[in-house]
Design a protein around this motif. Sequence first.
Motif, PDB file in Angstrom:
ATOM      1  N   ARG A  23     -30.535 -36.660  33.939  1.00 48.57           N
ATOM      2  CA  ARG A  23     -30.782 -35.878  32.719  1.00 48.57           C
ATOM      3  C   ARG A  23     -32.269 -35.890  32.385  1.00 48.57           C
ATOM      4  NH1 ARG A  23     -31.357 -37.279  27.568  1.00 48.57           N
ATOM      5  NH2 ARG A  23     -30.306 -39.291  27.734  1.00 48.57           N
ATOM      6  N   ASN A  54     -29.969 -34.234  18.527  1.00 47.00           N
ATOM      7  CA  ASN A  54     -29.329 -33.177  19.315  1.00 47.00           C
ATOM      8  C   ASN A  54     -30.088 -31.861  19.183  1.00 47.00           C
ATOM      9  OD1 ASN A  54     -27.176 -34.406  20.648  1.00 47.00           O
ATOM     10  ND2 ASN A  54     -25.811 -34.216  18.897  1.00 47.00           N
ATOM     11  N   ARG A  75     -31.865 -29.583  22.043  1.00 47.04           N
ATOM     12  CA  ARG A  75     -31.435 -28.180  22.190  1.00 47.04           C
ATOM     13  C   ARG A  75     -32.647 -27.252  22.181  1.00 47.04           C
ATOM     14  NH1 ARG A  75     -30.773 -23.653  19.621  1.00 47.04           N
ATOM     15  NH2 ARG A  75     -31.599 -24.461  17.662  1.00 47.04           N
ATOM     16  N   GLU A  83     -25.885 -28.868  31.270  1.00 52.33           N
ATOM     17  CA  GLU A  83     -24.555 -28.822  30.669  1.00 52.33           C
ATOM     18  C   GLU A  83     -23.575 -29.668  31.473  1.00 52.33           C
ATOM     19  OE1 GLU A  83     -22.189 -28.017  27.595  1.00 52.33           O
ATOM     20  OE2 GLU A  83     -24.256 -27.315  27.770  1.00 52.33           O
ATOM     21  N   LYS A 107     -24.372 -33.370  30.684  1.00 46.98           N
ATOM     22  CA  LYS A 107     -24.019 -33.733  29.310  1.00 46.98           C
ATOM     23  C   LYS A 107     -22.524 -33.659  29.045  1.00 46.98           C
ATOM     24  CE  LYS A 107     -27.176 -31.079  27.267  1.00 46.98           C
ATOM     25  NZ  LYS A 107     -28.060 -30.509  26.218  1.00 46.98           N
ATOM     26  N   SER A 166     -24.997 -37.388  27.169  1.00 44.54           N
ATOM     27  CA  SER A 166     -25.759 -36.746  26.095  1.00 44.54           C
ATOM     28  C   SER A 166     -26.864 -37.666  25.590  1.00 44.54           C
ATOM     29  CB  SER A 166     -24.830 -36.394  24.927  1.00 44.54           C
ATOM     30  OG  SER A 166     -24.583 -37.533  24.135  1.00 44.54           O
TER      31      SER A 166
END
Length: 252
Positions: free
Chosen positions: A92, A144, A148, A164, A167, A173
């Motif tokens: 990530r 978050n 984003r 995606e 996560k 996440s």
Amino acid sequence: MEETALSESESTKSQTLTAFLGLRGLIVDGTLAPGSRVSEPLIVERFGVSRTPARAALAQLAEEGLLAKRERSGYEVKSYTEQDVFQAIEIRGMLEGMAARLAAEANVSASHLQAMESVVTELDDVVGRLTTDSEQTEYVHLNNEFHRLLLEASESEMLAMSLERIKALPFGSPNAFVESLSLNHAAVKKVLIMAQEQHRAIVECIRKGEATRAERLAHEHSFCAARYLQLLRAKDEPIPWIAEKAKRANRK
């Protein structure tokens, strides 16, 4: 006849989504532990859906990596090792590093940069007064939102699709471990303060077009999640997505 068929199709889609989100929630919050058997009848009974949507939800969650096929029949909640978790965090971080680099190389609008800076300012306030559950919830929401906006600034559909997938894992996440800790703990607050400085620096790099530094900072930022995991281990707190057997084996 056509309207009836369409109505049935929409109903099936709605039921599939209900089953998918409901079952995913049980896995992510640890209600269903690693190794737990998951069957169609369980989903039908628990979420009030028919067997076809239940079957579709199971297949989707297996594709996400939350369920594994059992040798004989059915599915079980997939077990992960701590190494799996650390690797997912790093993946990530690499992807978000790429997002930061692309954003710094692009001509990000002033309004988008202002939105990112506004979130950083709000986070400053929340981090400075973290003492209650409501403030912890506020931190999670703002964090978050920052991630984003960072992804949105990259303007990369391929990157969004890749992130995606990561996560979708329960530990993938940016807030996966934040929600498991008391954010008022001194050690946790040190990590939060460092993470917040990284947020600010990433935005500044994007504003100045410093692509290489933005990428490095965003990659480094992901290791805050690894640090949260280490803090959970130090407190000997259970980590829902890691089977105890796998956890012990990884520590040897």
